[in-house]
Design a protein around this motif. Structure first.
Motif, PDB file in Angstrom:
ATOM      1  N   SER A  98       0.837  -1.209   0.000  1.00 32.83           N
ATOM      2  CA  SER A  98       0.000   0.000   0.000  1.00 32.83           C
ATOM      3  C   SER A  98       0.875   1.263   0.000  1.00 32.83           C
ATOM      4  O   SER A  98       0.514   2.274  -0.606  1.00 32.83           O
ATOM      5  CB  SER A  98      -0.968   0.000   1.180  1.00 32.83           C
ATOM      6  OG  SER A  98      -0.278  -0.195   2.381  1.00 32.83           O
ATOM      7  N   LEU A 101       2.103   1.664  -3.614  1.00 33.80           N
ATOM      8  CA  LEU A 101       1.029   2.079  -4.520  1.00 33.80           C
ATOM      9  C   LEU A 101       0.620   3.532  -4.288  1.00 33.80           C
ATOM     10  O   LEU A 101       0.201   4.222  -5.222  1.00 33.80           O
ATOM     11  CB  LEU A 101      -0.190   1.163  -4.352  1.00 33.80           C
ATOM     12  CG  LEU A 101      -0.018  -0.251  -4.914  1.00 33.80           C
ATOM     13  CD1 LEU A 101      -1.197  -1.129  -4.549  1.00 33.80           C
ATOM     14  CD2 LEU A 101       0.191  -0.223  -6.417  1.00 33.80           C
ATOM     15  N   SER A 102       0.747   3.998  -3.042  1.00 37.30           N
ATOM     16  CA  SER A 102       0.353   5.380  -2.767  1.00 37.30           C
ATOM     17  C   SER A 102       1.423   6.380  -3.201  1.00 37.30           C
ATOM     18  O   SER A 102       1.139   7.554  -3.396  1.00 37.30           O
ATOM     19  CB  SER A 102       0.025   5.549  -1.286  1.00 37.30           C
ATOM     20  OG  SER A 102       1.196   5.397  -0.517  1.00 37.30           O
ATOM     21  N   ARG A 103       2.672   5.929  -3.352  1.00 35.15           N
ATOM     22  CA  ARG A 103       3.759   6.861  -3.671  1.00 35.15           C
ATOM     23  C   ARG A 103       4.251   6.790  -5.104  1.00 35.15           C
ATOM     24  O   ARG A 103       4.941   7.685  -5.571  1.00 35.15           O
ATOM     25  CB  ARG A 103       4.942   6.613  -2.735  1.00 35.15           C
ATOM     26  CG  ARG A 103       4.578   6.941  -1.304  1.00 35.15           C
ATOM     27  CD  ARG A 103       5.760   6.888  -0.394  1.00 35.15           C
ATOM     28  NE  ARG A 103       5.310   7.032   0.988  1.00 35.15           N
ATOM     29  CZ  ARG A 103       6.087   6.925   2.041  1.00 35.15           C
ATOM     30  NH1 ARG A 103       7.363   6.676   1.876  1.00 35.15           N
ATOM     31  NH2 ARG A 103       5.591   7.077   3.244  1.00 35.15           N
ATOM     32  N   PHE A 104       3.979   5.700  -5.792  1.00 35.25           N
ATOM     33  CA  PHE A 104       4.492   5.530  -7.152  1.00 35.25           C
ATOM     34  C   PHE A 104       3.349   5.158  -8.094  1.00 35.25           C
ATOM     35  O   PHE A 104       2.350   4.588  -7.678  1.00 35.25           O
ATOM     36  CB  PHE A 104       5.551   4.424  -7.208  1.00 35.25           C
ATOM     37  CG  PHE A 104       6.759   4.702  -6.368  1.00 35.25           C
ATOM     38  CD1 PHE A 104       7.816   5.470  -6.864  1.00 35.25           C
ATOM     39  CD2 PHE A 104       6.847   4.218  -5.069  1.00 35.25           C
ATOM     40  CE1 PHE A 104       8.936   5.739  -6.088  1.00 35.25           C
ATOM     41  CE2 PHE A 104       7.962   4.474  -4.288  1.00 35.25           C
ATOM     42  CZ  PHE A 104       9.009   5.239  -4.797  1.00 35.25           C
ATOM     43  N   LYS A 105       3.566   5.493  -9.357  1.00 38.31           N
ATOM     44  CA  LYS A 105       2.612   5.072 -10.384  1.00 38.31           C
ATOM     45  C   LYS A 105       3.300   3.990 -11.199  1.00 38.31           C
ATOM     46  O   LYS A 105       4.373   4.235 -11.773  1.00 38.31           O
ATOM     47  CB  LYS A 105       2.242   6.263 -11.270  1.00 38.31           C
ATOM     48  CG  LYS A 105       1.155   5.966 -12.280  1.00 38.31           C
ATOM     49  CD  LYS A 105       0.751   7.261 -12.993  1.00 38.31           C
ATOM     50  CE  LYS A 105      -0.464   7.106 -13.889  1.00 38.31           C
ATOM     51  NZ  LYS A 105      -0.401   6.036 -14.835  1.00 38.31           N
ATOM     52  N   PHE A 106       2.750   2.812 -11.191  1.00 35.48           N
ATOM     53  CA  PHE A 106       3.382   1.704 -11.904  1.00 35.48           C
ATOM     54  C   PHE A 106       2.835   1.623 -13.333  1.00 35.48           C
ATOM     55  O   PHE A 106       1.628   1.681 -13.547  1.00 35.48           O
ATOM     56  CB  PHE A 106       3.121   0.381 -11.169  1.00 35.48           C
ATOM     57  CG  PHE A 106       3.864   0.291  -9.866  1.00 35.48           C
ATOM     58  CD1 PHE A 106       5.119  -0.281  -9.809  1.00 35.48           C
ATOM     59  CD2 PHE A 106       3.309   0.819  -8.702  1.00 35.48           C
ATOM     60  CE1 PHE A 106       5.820  -0.349  -8.608  1.00 35.48           C
ATOM     61  CE2 PHE A 106       3.994   0.760  -7.499  1.00 35.48           C
ATOM     62  CZ  PHE A 106       5.254   0.176  -7.447  1.00 35.48           C
ATOM     63  N   THR A 107       3.742   1.533 -14.290  1.00 33.32           N
ATOM     64  CA  THR A 107       3.326   1.394 -15.682  1.00 33.32           C
ATOM     65  C   THR A 107       4.074   0.216 -16.303  1.00 33.32           C
ATOM     66  O   THR A 107       5.149  -0.168 -15.826  1.00 33.32           O
ATOM     67  CB  THR A 107       3.649   2.661 -16.500  1.00 33.32           C
ATOM     68  OG1 THR A 107       5.025   2.965 -16.327  1.00 33.32           O
ATOM     69  CG2 THR A 107       2.801   3.848 -16.043  1.00 33.32           C
ATOM     70  N   GLN A 108       3.485  -0.314 -17.332  1.00 33.09           N
ATOM     71  CA  GLN A 108       4.113  -1.458 -18.000  1.00 33.09           C
ATOM     72  C   GLN A 108       5.305  -0.992 -18.821  1.00 33.09           C
ATOM     73  O   GLN A 108       5.262   0.078 -19.445  1.00 33.09           O
ATOM     74  CB  GLN A 108       3.080  -2.115 -18.913  1.00 33.09           C
ATOM     75  CG  GLN A 108       3.536  -3.469 -19.423  1.00 33.09           C
ATOM     76  CD  GLN A 108       2.448  -4.147 -20.246  1.00 33.09           C
ATOM     77  OE1 GLN A 108       1.257  -3.908 -20.020  1.00 33.09           O
ATOM     78  NE2 GLN A 108       2.857  -4.945 -21.193  1.00 33.09           N
TER      79      GLN A 108
END
Ligand code: HEM
Length: 116
Positions: A98, A101-108
């Motif tokens: 959590s 997920l709250s601090r980073f934006k995950f992209t493919q």
């Protein structure tokens, strides 16, 4: 559910063993005192007779935790020598996930298609 499913597919303790103290029968095979019994957690977690689409990442299968048979899923093993850090590890994992997920934006990564 995501942590449970990750631990199902990739159990860090993929296989454990126990030394039999007494005579027993295991699926028709006699077990003698002193025998080593291997418990293939990884294989049980992906067994076709126990799981639907066993190799797929489906966190929703843990939506109803009571519907998961006790001895189909045990990343922390079970019984008197169950992992004493199980609850700590699960709490820690949820906090880490959590926080990330709250601090980073995950992209493919472009062009990188995850495969099983
Ligand atoms: C995802 C994280 C973890 C997994 C999957 C895991 C899994 C396991 C497994 C499968 C065993 C049984 C090994 C065996 O009997 O051969 C075990 C035992 C043990 N684990 Fe963990 N563990 C995790 C995290 C932790 C943490 C965070 C701690 C401590 C803070 C811990 C402490 C222990 C201890 C002390 C035992 C031995 C218990 C005994 O034999 O009575 N584990 N763990």
């Amino acid at each position: 559910m995501i942590i449970d499913e990750a631990l199902r597919l990739y159990p860090p303790g993929a296989i454990v063993s126990r030394t039999a103290q007494n005579r027993d029968m295991l699926c028709g095979t006699p077990v003698h005192p002193g025998d080593t019994v291997m418990i293939p957690i990884y294989s049980l977690h992906r067994h076709r007779n126990l799981w639907e689409a066993p190799d797929s990442f489906v966190p929703e299968r843990f939506a109803d935790r009571k519907a998961v048979p006790r001895f189909s899923y045990f990343p922390f093993i079970d019984g008197p020598r169950i992992c004493i850090g199980a609850q700590f590890a699960l709490t820690e994992a949820v906090i880490i996930l959590s926080t990330l997920l709250s601090r980073f934006k995950f992209t493919q990564v472009p062009g990188a298609i995850p495969s099983l």
